[in-house]
Design a protein around this motif. Structure first.
Motif, PDB file in Angstrom:
ATOM      1  N   TYR A 167       0.361 -55.419 -28.541  1.00 11.89           N
ATOM      2  CA  TYR A 167       0.392 -56.842 -28.888  1.00 11.89           C
ATOM      3  C   TYR A 167       1.643 -57.505 -28.330  1.00 11.89           C
ATOM      4  CZ  TYR A 167      -1.182 -60.956 -31.372  1.00 11.89           C
ATOM      5  OH  TYR A 167      -1.670 -62.201 -31.654  1.00 11.89           O
ATOM      6  N   ALA A 168       2.770 -56.777 -28.358  1.00 10.83           N
ATOM      7  CA  ALA A 168       4.011 -57.330 -27.820  1.00 10.83           C
ATOM      8  C   ALA A 168       3.885 -57.590 -26.323  1.00 10.83           C
ATOM      9  CB  ALA A 168       5.167 -56.371 -28.097  1.00 10.83           C
ATOM     10  N   LEU A 169       3.332 -56.641 -25.586  1.00 11.39           N
ATOM     11  CA  LEU A 169       3.174 -56.818 -24.147  1.00 11.39           C
ATOM     12  C   LEU A 169       2.173 -57.926 -23.822  1.00 11.39           C
ATOM     13  CD1 LEU A 169       3.280 -53.059 -23.161  1.00 11.39           C
ATOM     14  CD2 LEU A 169       4.953 -54.800 -22.499  1.00 11.39           C
ATOM     15  N   HIS A 170       1.133 -58.046 -24.647  1.00 14.75           N
ATOM     16  CA  HIS A 170       0.190 -59.159 -24.502  1.00 14.75           C
ATOM     17  C   HIS A 170       0.939 -60.487 -24.605  1.00 14.75           C
ATOM     18  CE1 HIS A 170      -3.342 -61.714 -25.301  1.00 14.75           C
ATOM     19  NE2 HIS A 170      -2.668 -62.178 -26.344  1.00 14.75           N
ATOM     20  N   GLY A 171       1.811 -60.599 -25.614  1.00 16.34           N
ATOM     21  CA  GLY A 171       2.573 -61.829 -25.796  1.00 16.34           C
ATOM     22  C   GLY A 171       3.568 -62.075 -24.673  1.00 16.34           C
ATOM     23  N   LEU A 172       4.230 -61.021 -24.224  1.00 13.96           N
ATOM     24  CA  LEU A 172       5.213 -61.160 -23.151  1.00 13.96           C
ATOM     25  C   LEU A 172       4.552 -61.549 -21.828  1.00 13.96           C
ATOM     26  CD1 LEU A 172       7.431 -58.091 -24.009  1.00 13.96           C
ATOM     27  CD2 LEU A 172       8.278 -60.440 -23.802  1.00 13.96           C
ATOM     28  N   LEU A 173       3.440 -60.919 -21.499  1.00 13.55           N
ATOM     29  CA  LEU A 173       2.739 -61.259 -20.266  1.00 13.55           C
ATOM     30  C   LEU A 173       2.217 -62.693 -20.293  1.00 13.55           C
ATOM     31  CD1 LEU A 173       0.788 -57.917 -19.725  1.00 13.55           C
ATOM     32  CD2 LEU A 173       2.632 -58.809 -18.272  1.00 13.55           C
ATOM     33  N   SER A 174       1.749 -63.127 -21.458  1.00 10.37           N
ATOM     34  CA  SER A 174       1.289 -64.518 -21.589  1.00 10.37           C
ATOM     35  C   SER A 174       2.452 -65.483 -21.447  1.00 10.37           C
ATOM     36  CB  SER A 174       0.602 -64.713 -22.950  1.00 10.37           C
ATOM     37  OG  SER A 174      -0.575 -63.941 -23.040  1.00 10.37           O
ATOM     38  N   ALA A 175       3.615 -65.114 -22.010  1.00 10.65           N
ATOM     39  CA  ALA A 175       4.795 -65.973 -21.907  1.00 10.65           C
ATOM     40  C   ALA A 175       5.272 -66.078 -20.460  1.00 10.65           C
ATOM     41  CB  ALA A 175       5.912 -65.422 -22.792  1.00 10.65           C
ATOM     42  N   ALA A 176       5.158 -64.988 -19.713  1.00 11.77           N
ATOM     43  CA  ALA A 176       5.658 -64.976 -18.334  1.00 11.77           C
ATOM     44  C   ALA A 176       4.673 -65.580 -17.336  1.00 11.77           C
ATOM     45  CB  ALA A 176       5.989 -63.540 -17.921  1.00 11.77           C
ATOM     46  N   PHE A 177       3.374 -65.360 -17.541  1.00 14.06           N
ATOM     47  CA  PHE A 177       2.384 -65.736 -16.528  1.00 14.06           C
ATOM     48  C   PHE A 177       1.347 -66.745 -17.010  1.00 14.06           C
ATOM     49  CE2 PHE A 177       3.841 -61.403 -15.560  1.00 14.06           C
ATOM     50  CZ  PHE A 177       4.327 -61.587 -14.277  1.00 14.06           C
ATOM     51  N   GLU A 212      -1.851 -68.572 -18.236  1.00 14.36           N
ATOM     52  CA  GLU A 212      -3.272 -68.261 -18.124  1.00 14.36           C
ATOM     53  C   GLU A 212      -3.557 -67.206 -17.057  1.00 14.36           C
ATOM     54  OE1 GLU A 212      -5.361 -71.877 -17.452  1.00 14.36           O
ATOM     55  OE2 GLU A 212      -4.998 -72.665 -19.478  1.00 14.36           O
ATOM     56  N   GLN A 213      -2.594 -66.955 -16.180  1.00 19.24           N
ATOM     57  CA  GLN A 213      -2.757 -65.941 -15.143  1.00 19.24           C
ATOM     58  C   GLN A 213      -2.207 -64.577 -15.579  1.00 19.24           C
ATOM     59  OE1 GLN A 213      -1.755 -69.232 -14.178  1.00 19.24           O
ATOM     60  NE2 GLN A 213      -3.950 -69.447 -13.763  1.00 19.24           N
ATOM     61  N   ALA A 214      -1.972 -64.409 -16.880  1.00 13.77           N
ATOM     62  CA  ALA A 214      -1.468 -63.130 -17.370  1.00 13.77           C
ATOM     63  C   ALA A 214      -2.388 -62.005 -16.930  1.00 13.77           C
ATOM     64  CB  ALA A 214      -1.352 -63.160 -18.893  1.00 13.77           C
ATOM     65  N   PRO A 215      -1.859 -60.976 -16.280  1.00 13.16           N
ATOM     66  CA  PRO A 215      -2.706 -59.893 -15.762  1.00 13.16           C
ATOM     67  C   PRO A 215      -3.324 -59.052 -16.876  1.00 13.16           C
ATOM     68  CG  PRO A 215      -0.393 -59.333 -15.523  1.00 13.16           C
ATOM     69  CD  PRO A 215      -0.443 -60.760 -15.983  1.00 13.16           C
ATOM     70  N   ARG A 216      -4.575 -58.716 -16.707  1.00 13.17           N
ATOM     71  CA  ARG A 216      -5.291 -57.830 -17.615  1.00 13.17           C
ATOM     72  C   ARG A 216      -6.530 -57.317 -16.895  1.00 13.17           C
ATOM     73  NH1 ARG A 216      -6.373 -62.487 -21.992  1.00 13.17           N
ATOM     74  NH2 ARG A 216      -4.119 -62.484 -21.720  1.00 13.17           N
ATOM     75  N   PRO A 217      -6.957 -56.119 -17.211  1.00 16.10           N
ATOM     76  CA  PRO A 217      -6.377 -55.214 -18.194  1.00 16.10           C
ATOM     77  C   PRO A 217      -5.061 -54.617 -17.691  1.00 16.10           C
ATOM     78  CG  PRO A 217      -8.115 -54.101 -16.995  1.00 16.10           C
ATOM     79  CD  PRO A 217      -8.144 -55.529 -16.532  1.00 16.10           C
ATOM     80  N   ARG A 265     -12.691 -56.197 -15.027  1.00 20.47           N
ATOM     81  CA  ARG A 265     -12.877 -56.530 -16.446  1.00 20.47           C
ATOM     82  C   ARG A 265     -12.216 -55.523 -17.363  1.00 20.47           C
ATOM     83  NH1 ARG A 265     -17.981 -56.237 -16.374  1.00 20.47           N
ATOM     84  NH2 ARG A 265     -18.224 -54.181 -17.295  1.00 20.47           N
ATOM     85  N   GLY A 266     -12.346 -54.243 -17.036  1.00 25.21           N
ATOM     86  CA  GLY A 266     -11.851 -53.188 -17.911  1.00 25.21           C
ATOM     87  C   GLY A 266     -12.968 -52.644 -18.790  1.00 25.21           C
ATOM     88  N   VAL A 267     -12.657 -51.595 -19.521  1.00 29.17           N
ATOM     89  CA  VAL A 267     -13.649 -50.847 -20.294  1.00 29.17           C
ATOM     90  C   VAL A 267     -13.468 -51.080 -21.791  1.00 29.17           C
ATOM     91  CG1 VAL A 267     -14.608 -48.563 -20.785  1.00 29.17           C
ATOM     92  CG2 VAL A 267     -13.689 -49.068 -18.504  1.00 29.17           C
ATOM     93  N   GLY A 268     -14.526 -51.529 -22.451  1.00 26.12           N
ATOM     94  CA  GLY A 268     -14.496 -51.654 -23.904  1.00 26.12           C
ATOM     95  C   GLY A 268     -13.749 -52.883 -24.394  1.00 26.12           C
ATOM     96  N   ARG A 269     -13.344 -52.811 -25.653  1.00 24.74           N
ATOM     97  CA  ARG A 269     -12.652 -53.933 -26.281  1.00 24.74           C
ATOM     98  C   ARG A 269     -11.136 -53.722 -26.227  1.00 24.74           C
ATOM     99  NH1 ARG A 269     -15.251 -57.492 -29.048  1.00 24.74           N
ATOM    100  NH2 ARG A 269     -13.562 -57.796 -30.548  1.00 24.74           N
ATOM    101  N   HIS A 270     -10.403 -54.767 -26.661  1.00 18.36           N
ATOM    102  CA  HIS A 270      -8.935 -54.744 -26.721  1.00 18.36           C
ATOM    103  C   HIS A 270      -8.305 -54.591 -25.335  1.00 18.36           C
ATOM    104  CE1 HIS A 270      -9.096 -54.445 -31.142  1.00 18.36           C
ATOM    105  NE2 HIS A 270     -10.155 -53.680 -30.902  1.00 18.36           N
ATOM    106  N   ARG A 271      -8.999 -55.133 -24.318  1.00 17.51           N
ATOM    107  CA  ARG A 271      -8.520 -55.000 -22.952  1.00 17.51           C
ATOM    108  C   ARG A 271      -7.248 -55.807 -22.699  1.00 17.51           C
ATOM    109  NH1 ARG A 271     -13.939 -55.978 -22.652  1.00 17.51           N
ATOM    110  NH2 ARG A 271     -13.595 -58.092 -21.885  1.00 17.51           N
ATOM    111  N   ALA A 272      -7.010 -56.833 -23.486  1.00 13.34           N
ATOM    112  CA  ALA A 272      -5.799 -57.641 -23.315  1.00 13.34           C
ATOM    113  C   ALA A 272      -4.612 -57.046 -24.056  1.00 13.34           C
ATOM    114  CB  ALA A 272      -6.051 -59.072 -23.810  1.00 13.34           C
ATOM    115  N   PHE A 273      -4.820 -55.869 -24.666  1.00 15.49           N
ATOM    116  CA  PHE A 273      -3.768 -55.279 -25.490  1.00 15.49           C
ATOM    117  C   PHE A 273      -3.432 -53.842 -25.080  1.00 15.49           C
ATOM    118  CE2 PHE A 273      -5.972 -58.518 -27.938  1.00 15.49           C
ATOM    119  CZ  PHE A 273      -4.913 -59.315 -28.375  1.00 15.49           C
ATOM    120  N   GLY A 274      -3.707 -53.497 -23.836  1.00 14.38           N
ATOM    121  CA  GLY A 274      -3.297 -52.199 -23.331  1.00 14.38           C
ATOM    122  C   GLY A 274      -4.382 -51.156 -23.234  1.00 14.38           C
ATOM    123  N   PHE A 275      -5.634 -51.522 -23.530  1.00 12.15           N
ATOM    124  CA  PHE A 275      -6.756 -50.589 -23.428  1.00 12.15           C
ATOM    125  C   PHE A 275      -7.673 -51.004 -22.269  1.00 12.15           C
ATOM    126  CE2 PHE A 275      -5.449 -50.289 -27.852  1.00 12.15           C
ATOM    127  CZ  PHE A 275      -5.510 -48.922 -28.105  1.00 12.15           C
TER     128      PHE A 275
END
Length: 241
Positions: free
Chosen positions: A33-43, A45-50, A220-230
């Motif tokens: 969750y912390a990295l999700h917030g940091l990536l959003s703060a830095a980038f 709407e273009q925050a990279p994910r997964p 896209r990534g696999v499964g759920r919680h892809r914006a949070f490190g999965f």
């Protein structure tokens, strides 16, 4: 825009301090969750994910459609604490394949949260969801979990004929508590709460099916919680597996 593999080297001390200060460090120390917030703060709407945080030694990997110059332009606007926590001064990226061949064999590694939607709409551990169909004699062993989670993974690979698993093994498994936010508190901010669920790492080999569908799966990534490190599907030549 081209498909890119991005790498960051977060500062573990600054990352822990930022997560603690903002109340986004899970009881188990998960930084998703912390990295999700940091990536959003830095980038924005273009925050990279997964993305996948590999720890202090290997850093953070992510897929993005932005080129390195654009990523650095976004990163240049980040506040000092965000830049320090993510290690933005060492931001790097390189073009990653986006065209694949049908039948191509690749090695893979992926960290997933194998959950399914229950009838009441809530997430449930895929193993517990399938428990009623498991013969009592087979018990609650790790091998049974690996079998069920492997089937869950195969279904996600098979969407639109993207890929099929040639062989795979569950390398790591644990139950972890991760932070998510839902509802609004008295101060008008969303309240955070810890959610316990399965956390598994699979390694193996896959075969590309439909090349376009495989490219979408990768992005896209696999499964759920892809914006949070999965869900980030890491690839390597099959010969190196």
């Amino acid at each position: 825009m081209t498909f890119q593999l991005m790498r960051l080297q977060p500062d573990s001390v600054a990352l822990a301090a930022w997560a603690t200060r903002h109340g986004v460090l899970s009881p188990d120390g998960d930084y998703g969750y912390a990295l999700h917030g940091l990536l959003s703060a830095a980038f924005g709407e273009q925050a990279p994910r997964p993305f996948r945080y590999m720890g202090n030694k290997q850093g953070l990997l992510a897929y993005t459609l932005e080129n390195l110059e654009t990523l650095r332009q976004h990163a240049s606007l980040a506040t000092p604490d965000v830049a320090r926590a993510l290690g933005l001064d060492a931001l790097d990226a390189r073009p990653f394949p986006s065209v694949w061949k049908e039948g191509q064999t690749l090695g893979f590694e992926v960290r997933v949260r194998p959950v399914v939607r229950a009838k009441d709409g809530r997430e449930r551990d895929a193993f517990l969801h399938a428990a009623d169909a498991i013969p009592a004699a087979e018990g609650d062993g790790i091998a049974q979990r690996a079998l069920i989670y492997g089937g869950w993974l195969a279904k996600h690979f098979a969407v639109d004929g993207a890929a099929k698993i040639i062989q795979a093994q569950m390398e790591e498994f644990r139950l972890t508590r991760v932070l998510r936010k839902a509802g609004t508190g008295e101060n008008g901010k969303r309240k955070s709460h810890a959610v316990t669920g399965p956390d598994a790492v699979f390694k193996g080999q896959l075969q590309v099916g439909n090349p376009d569908a495989f490219a979408r799966l990768l992005a896209r990534g696999v499964g759920r919680h892809r914006a949070f490190g999965f869900g980030m599907l890491l690839l390597k030549p099959a010969s190196s597996c």
